[in-house]
Design an enzyme around this catalytic site. Sequence first.
Site, PDB file in Angstrom:
ATOM      1  NE  ARG A  31      -3.532  -7.475  -3.122  1.00  0.00           N
ATOM      2  CZ  ARG A  31      -4.738  -7.884  -3.478  1.00  0.00           C
ATOM      3  NH1 ARG A  31      -5.140  -7.735  -4.712  1.00  0.00           N
ATOM      4  NH2 ARG A  31      -5.548  -8.426  -2.588  1.00  0.00           N
ATOM      5  CB  CYS A  73       1.930 -14.923  -9.925  1.00  0.00           C
ATOM      6  SG  CYS A  73       0.352 -14.222  -9.444  1.00  0.00           S
ATOM      7  CB  CYS A 121      -1.284  -7.607  -8.571  1.00  0.00           C
ATOM      8  SG  CYS A 121      -1.520  -7.942 -10.318  1.00  0.00           S
ATOM      9  CB  THR A 162      -5.309   1.281   6.045  1.00  0.00           C
ATOM     10  OG1 THR A 162      -4.536   1.202   4.863  1.00  0.00           O
ATOM     11  CG2 THR A 162      -4.770   0.299   7.055  1.00  0.00           C
ATOM     12  CB  SER A 174      -0.870  -0.015   1.261  1.00  0.00           C
ATOM     13  OG  SER A 174      -1.775   1.047   1.251  1.00  0.00           O
ATOM     14  CB  CYS A 224       0.757  -9.337 -16.140  1.00  0.00           C
ATOM     15  SG  CYS A 224       1.544 -10.268 -14.817  1.00  0.00           S
ATOM     16  CB  CYS A 262      -4.544 -11.558 -14.937  1.00  0.00           C
ATOM     17  SG  CYS A 262      -4.332 -12.622 -13.502  1.00  0.00           S
TER      18      CYS A 262
END
Lengths: 254, 620
Positions: B367, B589, B592, B403, B118, B564, B595
């Site tokens: 992300r 990978c 995130c 958050t 974040s 990606c 896709c």
Amino acid sequence: MAGRVLVGVKRVIDYAVKIRVKPDKTGVVTDGVKHSMNPFCEIAVEEAVRLREKKLMKEVIAVSCGPQQCQETIRTALAMGADRGIHVEVSGKDYENLGPLQVSKIMAALAKKEEASLVIVGKQAIDGDCNQTGQMTAALLDWPQGTFASEVSVDGDGLKVEREIDGGLESVRIKMPAVVTADLRLNEPRYATLPNIMKAKKKKIASVKPADLGVELTSRLEILAVEDPPQRQSGVKVESVQDLVTKLRDSGTL
Amino acid sequence: MFPACKYTLQARRCLCSLAALQRAHSPSLFCATRWSSSSSTTPRITSHYTVYPREKDPRWEGVDMERFVDEADVVVVGAGPAGLSAAIRLKQLASEQGKELRVCVVEKASQIGAHTLSGACIEPSALQELFPDWKERGAPLHTPVTEDRFGILTEKYRIPVPILPGLPMNNHGNYIVRLGHLVSWLAEQAEELEVELYPGYAAAEVLFHEDGSVKGIATNDVGISKDGSPKDTFERGMELHAKVTVFGEGCHGHLAKQLYKHFNLRQHCEPQTYAIGLKEVWVIDEKKWRPGRVEHTVGWPLDRHSYGGSFLYHLNEGEPLVALGFVVGLDYQNPYMNPFSEFQRWKHHPTVLPTLEGGKRIAYGARALNEGGFQSLPKLTFPGGLLVGCSPGFMNVPKIKGTHSAMKSGMMAAETIFSKLTNENLQSETEGLCVPEYEENLKNSWVWKELYSVRNIRPSCHGLFGVYGGMVYTGIFYWILRGKEPWTLKHKGLDSDQLKPAKDCTPIEYPKPDGKISFDLLSSVALSGTNHEHDQPPHLTLKNDSIPVNNNLAIYDGPEQRFCPAGVYEYVPVETGDGMRLQINAQNCVHCKTCDIKDPSQNINWVVPEGGGGPAYNGM
């Protein structure tokens, strides 16, 4: 014949993580970085557990030297099948200076204390790459050693060890008690599954201090600096042999 | 068939051909899942058991599929801010009132915080409620915000925009944190309260009672090889049963996706819309370091119709660190858009470059995040469980903060679950407890009010003036009128439906990375520390293996190779003959979920890989 196996496990920075050198050049950044059990130690634990499952050994004891977080690594070993754990508390400056000589002294002391018939460790740790602890432990105990083991089998009152050497494979027969160091092809370690982790929380981990074992930790080595390897310079393509010779002459190589 | 006199000749011909089409296609509908999965020309890509069930697979005959079962009072899926806040609050209430409660948290990352990413500039409100003494306990909120800057970038210049008090992105009283470290700290507090934390074990399956309510979860199986067959090390995951299961998987969780369908939770809300956030952490030259400074920009390199912007936060934790990143709304239309490259070229802007010059990049990650806000909130509770955090999506988009609301939702979930569990006169219709009070309480809390007041800001960016129209809208309706306007604007629809065919769009020329400020994709992925056990079925599963080449590549030029952030998808030439095939590098990978969100064919289904795999973020 069933005796005790002592397995050494080390908590190291995970192999997939990119290392960063500390700004003060005294070492690498470890705070918050993902750690896991040294891959060769996993293989060692697996081999010890298999020996116990075949009823050739009666107890597997996992040992780790380091700060509080090492207990997680011992738990993983317990979840893989070790019966109990020993955490040798070493922290702070002592931990930074902990090297193969100190660890082998600890392992030797523990092997005698626990009356182990076999000590299995990984061939080397992926952070230090020293490849010394197993060998030094054997020397301190005056026990035979089967290093770089790719296969271990019990042969009467001793062990038959297939060793991976530069030229191929070497077969040695060693009497017990002995020290074995595990190489990559010894076995494929099992997963530490969640039910086993939950059961492992109930298994005992004893805490000892090196002083209790009569081991003195001062290191005779002093780390002067830790630096990144130099940046790789890009290569140059030449068109002809003449160019190559000129370039080599210019750089002073010829 | 049709009374001939009623239809004209043309109409009859039409109807006849339609009927013929129906007949031709109906047989294939029955075996759609097995037969059309890979034609003879498409190499087999997917081997995961969610697409090829093991009950019908001869390689699995005779394999013991029994699972170890354990019971807890509450199981929490996901050890992020929401999940941990829920677990902590439950244990706090239990110890206050002298009750025994077993709370288990499962988390797919090998250590807690390793999959957390974040910005982050957080509002300490929820943390203050959870731990009023957070400062004494050593919570890693070391950097209070001292300076707030906002700018609109053009290719060469920056137009400053004043951040007046009352605007959503005003950060007075907030802290810049490394959220991964805050999450690790929350995990430590949770352990002290005797929450059972199990990092490295992913929840792979939702379990149901006979009456259809949620029974709990099952963790992932291990020891399945790449082609889907069992290895020697195969072991079943275990079942964790609970009276209530709390799902806190974060943005676009894979179990939440199943739950939406199963319980029809999205019946009355708009589809969720998303953005992708890419982030790097740099050690910069001390002279450029301004601890406590928060900088945001919009504009270049994105055009006004593409939602997105950048953030650059100066941390104050000893080393001169900055956390910077770029967010691109996933409702973009041009399939040639490459969010990673947009991020890299933004760093070269004349007002950004000086900060980074002479610095060193030490971390990278990405992300997806929620942008739907109020309009996209689904039904939050169902028999046996409920959703918390970014999974349903409580992020305040213009404030760029989620958050605090995620933590609050976790805490409210805990409070309502606790009162339900300790209610001696409890009578439940279903075996898994239903906790509708959670949703009601949330609707009466500040989370709801906050999300309601900013609900129209993101959709206002769809107008003629794009993001700038949105800024004007914010100025008038939020700053002056506090979001009380009586209408609620709608989103555009699913992000995956927004792509235009490649032939209608112009390819974007991105500059080459220079290796000092901007970098290539693969070295960035290496910095994320991501890794997965190599010999397992790829967890990016395709419902139909032939669709990527026939649809995604043919119509959209393979947008997955561009969106990606980890280089998982590659279209490579087939070994023999012509044509391309999709290569999935599942090991890269970073979890995130972009896709799964943006695939125009919605053919990609992200499922959880073996626990412990994925990125190894440290304080991201």
